[in-house]
Design a protein around this motif. Structure first.
Motif, PDB file in Angstrom:
ATOM      1  N   GLU A  29      -4.461  33.092 -27.579  1.00 21.61           N
ATOM      2  CA  GLU A  29      -3.957  33.568 -26.296  1.00 21.61           C
ATOM      3  C   GLU A  29      -4.627  32.804 -25.150  1.00 21.61           C
ATOM      4  O   GLU A  29      -3.979  32.448 -24.165  1.00 21.61           O
ATOM      5  CB  GLU A  29      -4.239  35.065 -26.158  1.00 21.61           C
ATOM      6  CG  GLU A  29      -3.460  35.762 -25.054  1.00 21.61           C
ATOM      7  CD  GLU A  29      -2.048  36.150 -25.441  1.00 21.61           C
ATOM      8  OE1 GLU A  29      -1.371  36.796 -24.625  1.00 21.61           O
ATOM      9  OE2 GLU A  29      -1.616  35.811 -26.564  1.00 21.61           O
ATOM     10  N   VAL A  30      -5.917  32.553 -25.293  1.00 25.85           N
ATOM     11  CA  VAL A  30      -6.630  31.771 -24.282  1.00 25.85           C
ATOM     12  C   VAL A  30      -6.091  30.343 -24.250  1.00 25.85           C
ATOM     13  O   VAL A  30      -5.812  29.787 -23.181  1.00 25.85           O
ATOM     14  CB  VAL A  30      -8.148  31.758 -24.568  1.00 25.85           C
ATOM     15  CG1 VAL A  30      -8.865  30.801 -23.625  1.00 25.85           C
ATOM     16  CG2 VAL A  30      -8.735  33.164 -24.449  1.00 25.85           C
ATOM     17  N   ALA A  31      -5.936  29.742 -25.425  1.00 27.01           N
ATOM     18  CA  ALA A  31      -5.488  28.350 -25.506  1.00 27.01           C
ATOM     19  C   ALA A  31      -4.082  28.166 -24.931  1.00 27.01           C
ATOM     20  O   ALA A  31      -3.776  27.125 -24.344  1.00 27.01           O
ATOM     21  CB  ALA A  31      -5.531  27.871 -26.952  1.00 27.01           C
ATOM     22  N   SER A  32      -3.241  29.181 -25.083  1.00 28.46           N
ATOM     23  CA  SER A  32      -1.861  29.080 -24.610  1.00 28.46           C
ATOM     24  C   SER A  32      -1.734  29.375 -23.121  1.00 28.46           C
ATOM     25  O   SER A  32      -0.657  29.210 -22.539  1.00 28.46           O
ATOM     26  CB  SER A  32      -0.961  30.046 -25.390  1.00 28.46           C
ATOM     27  OG  SER A  32      -1.267  31.399 -25.061  1.00 28.46           O
ATOM     28  N   GLY A  33      -2.827  29.842 -22.493  1.00 27.41           N
ATOM     29  CA  GLY A  33      -2.771  30.200 -21.084  1.00 27.41           C
ATOM     30  C   GLY A  33      -1.989  31.462 -20.844  1.00 27.41           C
ATOM     31  O   GLY A  33      -1.465  31.683 -19.739  1.00 27.41           O
ATOM     32  N   ALA A  34      -1.893  32.320 -21.837  1.00 27.89           N
ATOM     33  CA  ALA A  34      -1.096  33.544 -21.735  1.00 27.89           C
ATOM     34  C   ALA A  34      -1.889  34.668 -21.070  1.00 27.89           C
ATOM     35  O   ALA A  34      -2.324  34.553 -19.940  1.00 27.89           O
ATOM     36  CB  ALA A  34      -0.581  33.943 -23.116  1.00 27.89           C
TER      37      ALA A  34
END
Length: 235
Positions: A92-97
């Motif tokens: 979730e962090v990596a996707s910028g969500a």
């Protein structure tokens, strides 16, 4: 690139059955290939699944212990479930969500969050009390320190004497909050994940954004035991 149901479930942090139900409900596009389903990664990235049920107090503490580098006193199945959540959080962090939304959803039972007020001149004294473990905006890693606001955790058995000694009162319309106290049955270890969860509880854009920053910096630093945190579930 296309992936299968099992990998889609791992990326979303849900069960295979949940992914299959999403396909059946036409909430997730998929193509039948023989006896299997093929899911486009782009469609998966666009899919917003429910954030998930809150963790029980015991599981919430286990999740925070895992994030802090300690193996929880839970059985192997529960630890595996918690590792699946850490993988989802990292993605979730990596996707910028919305990692702040995840933490709000998962960790409401880690403690009772109380908005309190103390005399401005006494705030530093209250924050220096050993019974209060600084977290949230009061942890330097949050990057949001303010001389006008304090935050921390206190054991539920120590809360009443702490409040009495520092003349801490409930905040309200006429008494603005300047001390956020998380009263816990057992104070969790302070980690970037706990700090981010505390920031997320403000339910404000600035704090949500900073929660994302705290998590991203932690992940980038590699300052954790990868085997303990993820097991075989590598993000």
């Amino acid at each position: 690139m296309s992936i299968g149901v099992s990998e889609a479930a791992e990326r979303l942090g849900v069960s295979r059955q949940r992914v299959l139900q999403m396909i059946a409900d036409r909430n997730l596009p998929a193509e039948r290939v023989g006896r299997s389903w093929s899911i486009d990664e782009v469609d998966l990235a666009r899919r917003r699944v429910p954030l998930g049920r809150p963790l029980s107090p015991e599981m919430a503490r286990g999740f925070l212990e895992l994030a802090a580098g300690s193996r929880p006193s839970l059985d192997a199945r529960d630890i595996s479930r918690l590792r699946a959540r850490t993988v989802r959080l990292v993605r979730e962090v990596a996707s910028g969500a919305d990692p702040a939304g995840l933490l709000r959803s998962w960790l409401p039972h880690r403690a009772d969050r109380l908005e309190k007020s103390v005399a401005a001149a006494d705030l530093d004294h209250a924050m220096a009390d050993h019974r209060l473990v600084a977290s949230g905006v009061s942890d330097p890693r949050a990057g949001m320190a303010s001389p006008r606001m304090g935050e921390g955790y206190v054991d539920e058995q120590l809360a009443a004497p702490f409040f009495a000694e520092h003349f801490v009162v409930d905040a309200g319309s006429s008494v603005p909050a300047n001390l956020i106290v998380h009263v816990a049955r057992c104070v969790p270890p302070v980690s970037p994940v706990l700090i981010a969860a505390d920031l997320a509880d403000y339910r404000a854009g600035r704090e949500d954004g900073q929660a994302h920053v705290v998590l991203a910096e932690w992940i980038e630093s590699g300052d954790y035991d990868e085997d303990l945190l993820f097991g075989r579930r590598r993000p």
